[in-house]
Design a protein around this motif. Structure first.
Motif, mmCIF file in Angstrom:
data_model
loop_
_atom_site.group_PDB
_atom_site.id
_atom_site.type_symbol
_atom_site.label_atom_id
_atom_site.label_comp_id
_atom_site.label_asym_id
_atom_site.label_seq_id
_atom_site.Cartn_x
_atom_site.Cartn_y
_atom_site.Cartn_z
ATOM 1 N N LYS A 24 16.505 47.655 29.903
ATOM 2 C CA LYS A 24 16.115 48.958 29.368
ATOM 3 C C LYS A 24 14.707 48.907 28.781
ATOM 4 O O LYS A 24 13.903 49.815 28.986
ATOM 5 N N THR A 31 7.458 52.605 32.011
ATOM 6 C CA THR A 31 7.147 54.034 32.080
ATOM 7 C C THR A 31 5.826 54.322 31.375
ATOM 8 O O THR A 31 4.946 54.990 31.928
ATOM 9 N N GLU A 70 13.165 53.299 39.335
ATOM 10 C CA GLU A 70 13.954 53.443 38.106
ATOM 11 C C GLU A 70 13.167 54.212 37.051
ATOM 12 O O GLU A 70 13.737 54.986 36.280
ATOM 13 N N THR A 74 14.587 57.702 35.232
ATOM 14 C CA THR A 74 14.748 57.940 33.796
ATOM 15 C C THR A 74 13.865 59.093 33.321
ATOM 16 O O THR A 74 14.264 59.882 32.488
ATOM 17 N N GLU A 78 16.893 61.949 32.911
ATOM 18 C CA GLU A 78 17.499 61.794 31.581
ATOM 19 C C GLU A 78 17.336 63.013 30.685
ATOM 20 O O GLU A 78 18.290 63.471 30.076
#
Lengths: 228, 228
Positions: A24, A31, A70, A74, A78
């Motif tokens: 995570k 990001t 990924e 997210t 999300e």
DNA sequence: GCGATTGTTTATCGCCTGATTACTAATTAA
DNA sequence: TTAATTAGTAATCAGGCGATAAACAATCGC
């Protein structure tokens, strides 16, 4: 045998987090990293920012592309949908209030440097996820808004929004979006009060919709500040 | 000595253009190339697209960065200002007509895949030229438009536009800009008739400006299609 | 024709990239 | 305590990058 010597000080710190937390953490920091550097940014630079070595990334993600995917997931998925559809269609409240509240909430999510940059990068790459997002805005948000506008104006609501109606909603939506781009990406000075910006844009959109599409009920849409 | 053998057929074609034409050709093709691939695109790929070898680029441009700067120059500066300022301020014509004609012309320039992509790339890079362009739009276009709106509404024209006025103009302008992004970069379906889109957005902006900033002259701004 | 000039290519350099392998050290289970 | 497991690192590979040097070939002045 292994405890014989003081641990070599050259290898400074080895944190050893649980795999899930590491993963995570990697995605979150990746990001931030890719949003600033673009997806051409190097895996070594990314690893340095994470405080680990570059090959470690490949223990958690098979390739750089997988990590990037990924990141997209997210960022796009999300923060989505926190009851917005219900908010827009609650006809017990004035349409202007609903739209104001919706765009307050929506821009609280997307007016974020990371979000906006990754959105723009993905758009320039022509990625599927970007098309999906644009379609989602059109179908779930703008079409809904037009429906409510029609209802407010006493128009038939069943037929699909016309291209011209959709376009006016897009121009409104895009104008608000571009406020975020100007402020958070271009670093350009913008009106401090975001909610005022939304409110003024809303007034223009609602009165504009009434005028362009010939509402007989224009004066009911929103209370005028001054009437000549 | 050099003429002894038939020219090696392996070196297929060697066009030999005049230096000036070559240079211009390079910049034009480089613009297309970088607008699609981003400025991370390789010089080898670019050379292949040009039908020449990679080192030849370095005879015409000292470095890749210099080539890129020239791309920016031609894209941003060449198509600029074809008498727009005069167009906007010609008070012998209705403001709506002037704005419609201006945005028709303006979007004829910027609604171009190459232009839009390079603009977005430069914005993400935070380049000076992008800030310069945004400032130019604000000072030369939007401030001017607000001045004309004030004049039309009977407001004092001398003082600088307020932040809220500028913001409403930005949202309008950004909405139109975003139409181009959606159509030419995202490849999303959009209203075919560009001029209608501009006209409808204009109606919303002008009536919105009147409503938000309390014009006593709202009804004069543009003829209503339907009046309730 | 012929030498000088210059546009163009071939070959290559040093560096950086994504990715892999083999090793080291921290944790877990007995 | 000890063996097995696994998080993490050091070292390295093949390939691509921007850029350079030297060789070649097309053109121009004479």
């Amino acid at each position: 045998m292994r405890t014989k010597a003081p641990p070599k000080r050259t290898r400074a710190k080895q944190k050893r987090l649980s795999p899930d937390d590491r993963r995570k953490e990697f995605v979150v920091k990746a990001t931030e990293f890719f949003s600033e550097e673009g997806f051409g940014g190097g895996t070594r630079d990314l690893a340095r920012r994470l405080g680990v070595t570059q090959p470690l990334l490949y223990r958690y993600f098979p390739s750089k592309d997988d990590l990037i995917k990924e990141v997209y997931r997210t960022v796009y998925l999300e923060p989505l949908d926190t009851g917005w559809e219900k908010l827009l269609t609650d006809r017990s409240r004035p349409i202007r209030d609903r739209l104001q509240e919706f765009y307050n909430a929506y821009t609280n999510v997307i007016f974020d440097r990371k979000w906006l940059r990754i959105y723009l990068y993905s758009g320039l790459k022509g990625l599927d996820i970007n098309r999906w997002y644009v379609d989602m805005v059109r179908d779930k948000i703008l079409a809904r808004i037009i429906k409510e506008c029609r209802h407010e104006a006493g128009f038939p609501v069943q037929s699909r929004p016309s291209a011209a109606e959709l376009e006016l909603a897009w121009v409104f939506h895009g104008g608000i979006f571009y406020y975020g781009v100007r402020k958070f990406i271009y670093g350009s000075p913008a009106l401090e009060d975001k909610e005022q910006m939304i409110g003024d844009a809303l007034d223009a959109f609602l009165t504009g919709y009434a005028r362009v599409f010939g509402a007989a009920t224009e004066l009911r849409l929103t209370p005028m500040k001054v009437v000549g």
